[in-house]
Design a protein around this motif. Structure first.
Motif, PDB file in Angstrom:
ATOM      1  N   ASP A  69       0.832  -1.205   0.000  1.00  0.00           N
ATOM      2  CA  ASP A  69       0.000   0.000   0.000  1.00  0.00           C
ATOM      3  C   ASP A  69       0.869   1.259   0.000  1.00  0.00           C
ATOM      4  O   ASP A  69       0.609   2.209  -0.751  1.00  0.00           O
ATOM      5  N   LYS A 120       2.579 -15.573  -3.974  1.00  0.00           N
ATOM      6  CA  LYS A 120       1.827 -14.702  -3.068  1.00  0.00           C
ATOM      7  C   LYS A 120       2.097 -13.228  -3.368  1.00  0.00           C
ATOM      8  O   LYS A 120       1.165 -12.413  -3.461  1.00  0.00           O
ATOM      9  N   TYR A 123       0.464 -12.212  -6.660  1.00  0.00           N
ATOM     10  CA  TYR A 123      -0.996 -12.199  -6.506  1.00  0.00           C
ATOM     11  C   TYR A 123      -1.460 -10.891  -5.869  1.00  0.00           C
ATOM     12  O   TYR A 123      -2.343 -10.202  -6.396  1.00  0.00           O
ATOM     13  N   PHE A 124      -0.838 -10.530  -4.751  1.00  0.00           N
ATOM     14  CA  PHE A 124      -1.333  -9.376  -4.007  1.00  0.00           C
ATOM     15  C   PHE A 124      -0.802  -8.044  -4.551  1.00  0.00           C
ATOM     16  O   PHE A 124      -1.480  -7.020  -4.428  1.00  0.00           O
ATOM     17  N   THR A 126      -0.468  -7.502  -7.747  1.00  0.00           N
ATOM     18  CA  THR A 126      -1.405  -7.301  -8.857  1.00  0.00           C
ATOM     19  C   THR A 126      -2.744  -6.787  -8.339  1.00  0.00           C
ATOM     20  O   THR A 126      -3.342  -5.860  -8.912  1.00  0.00           O
ATOM     21  N   GLN A 127      -3.219  -7.375  -7.262  1.00  0.00           N
ATOM     22  CA  GLN A 127      -4.483  -6.938  -6.663  1.00  0.00           C
ATOM     23  C   GLN A 127      -4.441  -5.463  -6.281  1.00  0.00           C
ATOM     24  O   GLN A 127      -5.383  -4.706  -6.522  1.00  0.00           O
ATOM     25  N   ARG A 128      -3.326  -5.035  -5.689  1.00  0.00           N
ATOM     26  CA  ARG A 128      -3.172  -3.620  -5.300  1.00  0.00           C
ATOM     27  C   ARG A 128      -3.025  -2.710  -6.514  1.00  0.00           C
ATOM     28  O   ARG A 128      -3.412  -1.546  -6.491  1.00  0.00           O
ATOM     29  N   VAL A 130      -4.294  -3.067  -9.700  1.00  0.00           N
ATOM     30  CA  VAL A 130      -5.403  -2.963 -10.649  1.00  0.00           C
ATOM     31  C   VAL A 130      -6.220  -1.671 -10.511  1.00  0.00           C
ATOM     32  O   VAL A 130      -6.581  -1.060 -11.532  1.00  0.00           O
ATOM     33  N   TYR A 170      -6.966 -16.643 -14.774  1.00  0.00           N
ATOM     34  CA  TYR A 170      -8.052 -16.104 -13.960  1.00  0.00           C
ATOM     35  C   TYR A 170      -8.094 -14.583 -14.018  1.00  0.00           C
ATOM     36  O   TYR A 170      -9.170 -13.980 -14.089  1.00  0.00           O
ATOM     37  N   VAL A 171      -6.914 -13.960 -13.984  1.00  0.00           N
ATOM     38  CA  VAL A 171      -6.856 -12.496 -14.071  1.00  0.00           C
ATOM     39  C   VAL A 171      -7.414 -12.025 -15.420  1.00  0.00           C
ATOM     40  O   VAL A 171      -8.182 -11.052 -15.489  1.00  0.00           O
ATOM     41  N   GLU A 174     -11.214 -12.288 -15.094  1.00  0.00           N
ATOM     42  CA  GLU A 174     -11.871 -11.435 -14.110  1.00  0.00           C
ATOM     43  C   GLU A 174     -11.645  -9.942 -14.340  1.00  0.00           C
ATOM     44  O   GLU A 174     -12.384  -9.114 -13.802  1.00  0.00           O
ATOM     45  N   LEU A 175     -10.642  -9.588 -15.120  1.00  0.00           N
ATOM     46  CA  LEU A 175     -10.403  -8.169 -15.418  1.00  0.00           C
ATOM     47  C   LEU A 175     -10.878  -7.791 -16.810  1.00  0.00           C
ATOM     48  O   LEU A 175     -10.618  -6.687 -17.288  1.00  0.00           O
TER      49      LEU A 175
END
Length: 252
Positions: A69, A120, A123-124, A126-128, A130, A170-171, A174-175
């Motif tokens: 973050d 891990k 994954y995270f 990328t999540q942050r 997007v 999956y990305v 889902e995107l």
């Protein structure tokens, strides 16, 4: 024309360096991360500036999710100050380390290290990322030929890269609402300092790989960077959810 911007993790050396420079050659501005080697990162910045593009480096340990973050606060602040908005277009998840240990000798600590950096963390991060990615951008995850073929002593590393190939699909699905494409690029053996530099210095391994490769040699970083850069252009706009192996035809 509006500038496109790519974020490359582990962009100071090896594959990441070549990816960053090839992105600049395609006319993209680049943000790179480095773990500890600020000097190498500064050298990449100078190379990219020579090509007429902007580049900025940020320190990031991609195994440490709790710092993500704050990292994106720094990145988006830089983007707002220099481009007028906090968004970028492409994320290249490249940062990583190698591990060459037999399955029966791999420790839980080693396994966790591979998971944290190669699965891990990706994954995270990328999540942050997007929420700050422009529509019609792209994500490129660096996988490995070892997710298709097997060589002894790479089970933990390769298992994570197999996970990355599945995650990528999956990305992409889902995107799709943001028209963000996601693909993985899977290099074969590349002669870098990765994993202790085995593919540069272990002559027995180099001969084995060369003999098993249709094009007859071990890969070099410059064999990969242009492929990743291509995926960050409109020429690749219809490639989505794919695993693209760039290995010179090893173990065909």
């Amino acid at each position: 024309m509006e500038r496109k911007i790519a974020l490359v993790t582990g962009g100071s050396r090896g594959l990441g360096r070549d990816i960053a420079i090839n992105l600049a050659k395609k006319g993209l501005d680049v943000i790179i991360t480095y773990n500890s080697n600020n000097k190498a990162a500064e050298e990449v910045i100078l190379e990219i500036i020579k090509l007429g593009q902007k580049c900025k480096a940020f320190q990031l340990d991609t195994t440490c999710v709790s710092t993500f973050d704050a990292f994106f606060e720094n990145v988006t602040s830089y983007l707002k100050n220099n481009y007028g908005n906090p968004n970028f277009d492409y994320l290249i998840n490249n940062a990583g380390t190698g591990l060459y240990v037999p399955f029966m000798e791999t420790t839980e600590k080693q396994f966790d290290e591979m998971c944290n950096i190669h699965l891990k963390g990706v994954y995270f991060l990328t999540q942050r990322a997007v929420p700050f990615m422009n529509n019609e951008g792209g994500i490129i995850n660096i996988s490995s030929g070892l997710a298709r073929f097997t060589l002894p002593k790479s089970s933990a590393y390769a298992a994570m890269k197999g996970g990355i190939d599945v995650f990528t699909r999956y990305v992409a699905k889902e995107l799709a609402h943001k028209k963000i494409r996601a693909n993985s690029v899977a290099p074969g053996a590349i002669a870098t300092d990765f994993g202790g530099g085995e593919n540069k210095t272990n002559e027995q391994k180099r001969q084995l790989i060369s003999a098993a490769t249709a094009l007859g040699r071990v890969g070099e970083p410059e064999d990969i960077g242009a492929i990743v850069a291509f995926l960050c252009t409109d020429d690749a706009k219809w490639i989505n959810g794919q695993r693209i192996e760039a290995s010179g035809g090893v173990f065909l």
